[in-house]
Design a protein around this motif. Sequence first.
Motif, PDB file in Angstrom:
ATOM      1  N   GLY A 154       0.821  -1.212   0.000  1.00 31.93           N
ATOM      2  CA  GLY A 154       0.000   0.000   0.000  1.00 31.93           C
ATOM      3  C   GLY A 154       0.851   1.256   0.000  1.00 31.93           C
ATOM      4  N   LEU A 155       1.967   1.205   0.744  1.00 33.06           N
ATOM      5  CA  LEU A 155       2.871   2.362   0.810  1.00 33.06           C
ATOM      6  C   LEU A 155       3.486   2.668  -0.554  1.00 33.06           C
ATOM      7  N   ILE A 156       4.067   1.647  -1.251  1.00 33.70           N
ATOM      8  CA  ILE A 156       4.676   1.983  -2.560  1.00 33.70           C
ATOM      9  C   ILE A 156       3.588   2.357  -3.564  1.00 33.70           C
ATOM     10  N   LEU A 157       2.417   1.734  -3.456  1.00 29.10           N
ATOM     11  CA  LEU A 157       1.339   2.098  -4.377  1.00 29.10           C
ATOM     12  C   LEU A 157       0.991   3.579  -4.210  1.00 29.10           C
ATOM     13  N   ALA A 158       0.843   4.025  -2.955  1.00 28.67           N
ATOM     14  CA  ALA A 158       0.488   5.429  -2.711  1.00 28.67           C
ATOM     15  C   ALA A 158       1.582   6.365  -3.232  1.00 28.67           C
ATOM     16  N   SER A 167       3.771   5.748  -5.607  1.00 35.26           N
ATOM     17  CA  SER A 167       3.772   5.716  -7.076  1.00 35.26           C
ATOM     18  C   SER A 167       2.667   6.613  -7.629  1.00 35.26           C
ATOM     19  N   VAL A 227       5.439  -2.404  -7.254  1.00 35.70           N
ATOM     20  CA  VAL A 227       4.160  -2.722  -6.604  1.00 35.70           C
ATOM     21  C   VAL A 227       3.703  -4.112  -7.030  1.00 35.70           C
ATOM     22  N   THR A 257      -3.788  -3.506   2.155  1.00 37.40           N
ATOM     23  CA  THR A 257      -3.095  -2.737   1.112  1.00 37.40           C
ATOM     24  C   THR A 257      -3.923  -1.535   0.667  1.00 37.40           C
ATOM     25  N   VAL A 317      -4.216   1.172   3.495  1.00 42.14           N
ATOM     26  CA  VAL A 317      -2.969   1.926   3.704  1.00 42.14           C
ATOM     27  C   VAL A 317      -2.758   2.931   2.569  1.00 42.14           C
ATOM     28  N   ALA A 318      -2.954   2.460   1.311  1.00 39.36           N
ATOM     29  CA  ALA A 318      -2.775   3.372   0.175  1.00 39.36           C
ATOM     30  C   ALA A 318      -3.746   4.542   0.280  1.00 39.36           C
ATOM     31  N   LEU A 353      -2.779   7.031   3.073  1.00 39.04           N
ATOM     32  CA  LEU A 353      -1.586   7.816   2.735  1.00 39.04           C
ATOM     33  C   LEU A 353      -1.875   8.855   1.654  1.00 39.04           C
TER      34      LEU A 353
END
Lengths: 216, 183
Positions: free
Chosen positions: A126-130, A132, B126, B151, B154-155, B158
């Motif tokens: 989720g962190l890298i998706l956000a 990106s 991702v 997932t 969290v996305a 953020l």
Amino acid sequence: MSHEGENGVTPGRLFWAFLYMGATSFGGGVVAYLRDHLVSRLNWLDDDEFIAALEIGETVPGLISTNVAVIVGSRLAGVGGAIAAALGMIIPGALMIFVLGVLYAHLRANPDVGAALAGVGAAAVGLILAVSLQIGRRAVQRLADLLIVAAAFVPVGIWHVSLVPMLVVLAPIAIWSYRPTDRVAAAEYHAKQAAFHARRAAQHREAPPERIEGGA
Amino acid sequence: MKRLVGLVNVFALLSLLAVGGGTAVLPQMKHEVVALHHWMTAEQFTDLYSLGQLAPGPNMNMVAVIGFKVGGVAGALLVLIAFYLPSCTLAFAAGRIWDHFRESPWRDAVQRGMAPITVGLMLSGVYAIGTVATLNFHHSLRHNLITSAITASVAAVLLLRRINPALLILLAAAIGWFALRIA
């Protein structure tokens, strides 16, 4: 290493300052954290100098936080400063992940730890998706940009093509697609860039630093 | 010895390919470490990358653990040097000569052209991590629903709120433990 540069900043002082920043910048956003310390607290750089260092750090390959550490260290105290800043930035996190890695090797068979790790892994996605998507919102301005995103994603992500051939083919095309067409357009763009950076610097002065994506 | 040379080769090249930040090389790093060199499983790689997000500083320091697993303390140190030295040297050189290029219109073309490539590579990251940690057909449907919900939440959080991601990751650990072991 007794080289003393601007503001009396020595490699030794750089090392301890970056060691502190490297040890306390939890949760990504390392770049905003660096700006806050170097510009606002230590007064070693002004905002424009930091943004110039960040521009270079983002353009050359490598981790942005360590690139910025090297460039700032070099500006303030020469080669010794660059080495001191980079080591300070890297050592604390490397030691901590080392400890986490050893714990992981011993505990990952435990079902409770496994379940918690499943949560950690899903959250990291989720962190890298956000991040990106945040960067993508800024980077993708035309249909052609979306095609470039796809042309990088599909070969590397799906087909496991190595980055070398992908970059050799795609980077010149992508850069050419933004080639400076005429002097007027280039001048206009520069004016816009300058205004943008001035705004960004002003925002930074007024408000607490925003989290800059892509952190490390 | 041969394994140490292999480690240095892989990570020194990745260092120079990390366009726009470390996450850009995540998919290729996983492919090299898991599928080509069999240094660890996809699950181990994904777990380590995820744990690495809990440590301070640059978010790819977990490469040290890969080096340790392959070649002990020497492997860890060699990987750190291989992964940081090439790009740091380049950054040092660029910092020294940058002013000559500041006014070049091609500088903007490079920055703007490379940005979508970085985004594509981050999305590949991702995908590489997500097909292990979020949607993984080796796990039950229930497990997949829980990880997908984490997932997505969290996305979304953020993107909408300014919050320290490390806190969210710790919260997700607690939720994962509760949902998969207790509930």
